[in-house]
Write a protein that holds these residues in place. Structure first.
Motif, mmCIF file in Angstrom:
data_model
loop_
_atom_site.group_PDB
_atom_site.id
_atom_site.type_symbol
_atom_site.label_atom_id
_atom_site.label_comp_id
_atom_site.label_asym_id
_atom_site.label_seq_id
_atom_site.Cartn_x
_atom_site.Cartn_y
_atom_site.Cartn_z
ATOM 1 N N PRO A 62 -72.491 -30.668 17.846
ATOM 2 C CA PRO A 62 -73.872 -30.823 18.317
ATOM 3 C C PRO A 62 -74.795 -31.503 17.304
ATOM 4 C CG PRO A 62 -73.513 -28.575 17.598
ATOM 5 C CD PRO A 62 -72.176 -29.288 17.498
ATOM 6 N N ASN A 63 -74.305 -31.753 16.097
ATOM 7 C CA ASN A 63 -75.145 -32.293 15.034
ATOM 8 C C ASN A 63 -74.826 -33.738 14.679
ATOM 9 O OD1 ASN A 63 -76.618 -29.813 14.523
ATOM 10 N ND2 ASN A 63 -74.660 -29.042 13.775
ATOM 11 N N ILE A 64 -74.344 -34.509 15.661
ATOM 12 C CA ILE A 64 -74.054 -35.912 15.382
ATOM 13 C C ILE A 64 -75.353 -36.642 15.041
ATOM 14 C CG2 ILE A 64 -71.951 -36.011 16.761
ATOM 15 C CD1 ILE A 64 -73.591 -37.376 18.969
ATOM 16 N N ARG A 65 -75.196 -37.701 14.248
ATOM 17 C CA ARG A 65 -76.305 -38.565 13.838
ATOM 18 C C ARG A 65 -77.327 -37.839 12.958
ATOM 19 N NH1 ARG A 65 -78.145 -42.294 18.739
ATOM 20 N NH2 ARG A 65 -78.471 -43.798 17.077
ATOM 21 N N THR A 66 -76.831 -36.840 12.219
ATOM 22 C CA THR A 66 -77.660 -36.104 11.259
ATOM 23 C C THR A 66 -76.862 -35.951 9.962
ATOM 24 O OG1 THR A 66 -76.858 -33.876 11.774
ATOM 25 C CG2 THR A 66 -78.630 -34.750 13.177
ATOM 26 N N PRO A 69 -72.961 -31.611 7.252
ATOM 27 C CA PRO A 69 -71.764 -31.893 6.441
ATOM 28 C C PRO A 69 -70.495 -32.176 7.249
ATOM 29 C CG PRO A 69 -72.985 -30.063 5.513
ATOM 30 C CD PRO A 69 -73.636 -30.380 6.842
ATOM 31 N N ALA A 70 -70.287 -31.463 8.340
ATOM 32 C CA ALA A 70 -69.074 -31.697 9.141
ATOM 33 C C ALA A 70 -69.103 -33.096 9.761
ATOM 34 C CB ALA A 70 -68.943 -30.635 10.226
ATOM 35 N N TYR A 71 -70.239 -33.481 10.290
ATOM 36 C CA TYR A 71 -70.375 -34.821 10.866
ATOM 37 C C TYR A 71 -70.200 -35.884 9.793
ATOM 38 C CZ TYR A 71 -72.584 -38.947 12.921
ATOM 39 O OH TYR A 71 -72.845 -40.227 13.352
ATOM 40 N N LEU A 72 -70.847 -35.710 8.647
ATOM 41 C CA LEU A 72 -70.752 -36.698 7.575
ATOM 42 C C LEU A 72 -69.325 -36.844 7.053
ATOM 43 C CD1 LEU A 72 -74.041 -36.063 5.580
ATOM 44 C CD2 LEU A 72 -73.542 -37.921 7.204
ATOM 45 N N ALA A 73 -68.546 -35.760 7.074
ATOM 46 C CA ALA A 73 -67.143 -35.852 6.646
ATOM 47 C C ALA A 73 -66.372 -36.789 7.575
ATOM 48 C CB ALA A 73 -66.503 -34.469 6.618
ATOM 49 N N HIS A 74 -66.648 -36.705 8.870
ATOM 50 C CA HIS A 74 -65.994 -37.608 9.831
ATOM 51 C C HIS A 74 -66.454 -39.051 9.613
ATOM 52 C CE1 HIS A 74 -64.032 -34.458 12.069
ATOM 53 N NE2 HIS A 74 -65.181 -33.858 12.334
ATOM 54 N N LEU A 108 -84.392 -40.624 15.290
ATOM 55 C CA LEU A 108 -84.514 -39.207 14.947
ATOM 56 C C LEU A 108 -85.386 -39.026 13.702
ATOM 57 C CD1 LEU A 108 -80.823 -38.054 15.512
ATOM 58 C CD2 LEU A 108 -82.747 -37.951 17.106
ATOM 59 N N HIS A 109 -86.087 -37.919 13.655
ATOM 60 C CA HIS A 109 -86.977 -37.591 12.541
ATOM 61 C C HIS A 109 -86.722 -36.158 12.100
ATOM 62 C CE1 HIS A 109 -89.615 -41.142 12.976
ATOM 63 N NE2 HIS A 109 -89.246 -41.063 14.243
ATOM 64 N N GLY A 110 -87.147 -35.843 10.878
ATOM 65 C CA GLY A 110 -87.051 -34.477 10.372
ATOM 66 C C GLY A 110 -85.980 -34.330 9.321
ATOM 67 N N PRO A 111 -85.827 -33.127 8.791
ATOM 68 C CA PRO A 111 -84.849 -32.883 7.721
ATOM 69 C C PRO A 111 -83.431 -33.274 8.137
ATOM 70 C CG PRO A 111 -86.295 -30.989 8.011
ATOM 71 C CD PRO A 111 -86.575 -31.935 9.153
ATOM 72 N N GLY A 112 -82.759 -34.024 7.254
ATOM 73 C CA GLY A 112 -81.390 -34.458 7.527
ATOM 74 C C GLY A 112 -81.295 -35.549 8.570
ATOM 75 N N ALA A 115 -85.048 -41.347 7.714
ATOM 76 C CA ALA A 115 -84.775 -42.085 6.476
ATOM 77 C C ALA A 115 -83.721 -41.389 5.624
ATOM 78 C CB ALA A 115 -86.067 -42.259 5.679
ATOM 79 N N GLU A 116 -83.765 -40.078 5.588
ATOM 80 C CA GLU A 116 -82.794 -39.307 4.795
ATOM 81 C C GLU A 116 -81.368 -39.559 5.300
ATOM 82 O OE1 GLU A 116 -81.967 -34.566 4.230
ATOM 83 O OE2 GLU A 116 -84.068 -35.199 4.348
ATOM 84 N N HIS A 117 -81.205 -39.605 6.599
ATOM 85 C CA HIS A 117 -79.879 -39.841 7.189
ATOM 86 C C HIS A 117 -79.417 -41.287 6.977
ATOM 87 C CE1 HIS A 117 -76.426 -39.433 9.740
ATOM 88 N NE2 HIS A 117 -76.885 -40.320 10.601
ATOM 89 N N ILE A 118 -80.309 -42.233 7.175
ATOM 90 C CA ILE A 118 -79.944 -43.640 6.994
ATOM 91 C C ILE A 118 -79.510 -43.884 5.548
ATOM 92 C CG2 ILE A 118 -80.773 -46.024 7.077
ATOM 93 C CD1 ILE A 118 -80.341 -44.588 9.850
ATOM 94 N N LEU A 119 -80.223 -43.309 4.591
ATOM 95 C CA LEU A 119 -79.845 -43.455 3.184
ATOM 96 C C LEU A 119 -78.470 -42.847 2.931
ATOM 97 C CD1 LEU A 119 -80.552 -44.423 0.365
ATOM 98 C CD2 LEU A 119 -81.740 -42.249 -0.002
ATOM 99 N N LYS A 120 -78.182 -41.706 3.549
ATOM 100 C CA LYS A 120 -76.868 -41.074 3.387
ATOM 101 C C LYS A 120 -75.767 -41.971 3.969
ATOM 102 C CE LYS A 120 -74.270 -37.785 1.983
ATOM 103 N NZ LYS A 120 -74.067 -37.611 0.543
ATOM 104 N N LEU A 121 -76.035 -42.591 5.112
ATOM 105 C CA LEU A 121 -75.039 -43.502 5.700
ATOM 106 C C LEU A 121 -74.766 -44.675 4.768
ATOM 107 C CD1 LEU A 121 -76.097 -43.648 9.462
ATOM 108 C CD2 LEU A 121 -74.222 -42.339 8.436
ATOM 109 N N LYS A 122 -75.814 -45.201 4.144
ATOM 110 C CA LYS A 122 -75.633 -46.292 3.194
ATOM 111 C C LYS A 122 -74.795 -45.823 2.009
ATOM 112 C CE LYS A 122 -78.009 -49.640 0.266
ATOM 113 N NZ LYS A 122 -79.289 -50.122 -0.254
#
Length: 174
Positions: A62-66, A69-74, A108-112, A115-122
């Motif tokens: 349920p936490n895709i595109r945020t 940690p589980a999503y980011l591992a994938h 999407l906006h908010g914690p995780g 901008a925070e998510h886009i930077l993590k993807l980079k």
């Protein structure tokens, strides 16, 4: 060029870069013919592909595109696969790959998120060896992006062609 995750890992953990899915061969051909390549790695690409290109099995999260940690591992595993496909083909190596689009149609906006998510993807892309001169993200006018990290691109359609109207539509704000 799009790199649709759903076409490369239809079944979790089973990767397919063969035949028409051979991203490396495609990029090599572009380079052979003097074309620059800008890869859209997403992970959400859309391009009118089911789930925006995300694999069906991933939608159970349920936490895709945020920054979950589980999503980011994938996502990291997907980026590592892409990095292996593009190894030696990046601009810094004399190859044709000049840029990467991270995410698409993102708002999407908010914690995780945002901008925070886009930077993590980079950061994940660079960690996977996808180190290019240009990074972009496409979103709606409300796009929250990390300044000086990505080129923000606002997407929109000038016409609602999908409505199937036989009469003139009102002007679009786009």
């Amino acid at each position: 060029t799009y790199i649709f995750w759903i076409h490369h890992e239809e079944i979790e953990g089973q990767w397919d870069w063969s035949g028409q899915r051979d991203q490396r061969r495609f990029v090599e051909l572009c380079g052979k013919h003097g074309m620059y390549v800008y890869v859209r790695i997403g992970p959400w690409d859309h391009g009118e592909v089911r789930n925006g290109g995300l694999p069906d099995w991933l939608l159970k999260d349920p936490n895709i595109r945020t920054n979950d940690p589980a999503y980011l591992a994938h996502v990291a595993a997907f980026d590592e696969q892409i990095g292996a496909q593009l190894k030696g083909l990046l601009w810094k190596d004399g190859g044709p790959v000049i840029g990467v689009q991270l995410e698409n149609e993102y708002s999407l906006h908010g914690p995780g998120r945002g901008a925070e998510h886009i930077l993590k993807l980079k950061e994940l892309a660079i960690a996977a060896g996808i180190d290019v001169p240009l990074y972009s993200v496409t979103g709606w006018p409300s796009l929250d992006f990390p300044p000086h990290e990505v080129i923000p691109v606002s997407g929109g359609y000038p016409d609602g062609f999908w409505f199937g109207s036989l009469t003139d539509l009102p002007p679009s704000m786009n």
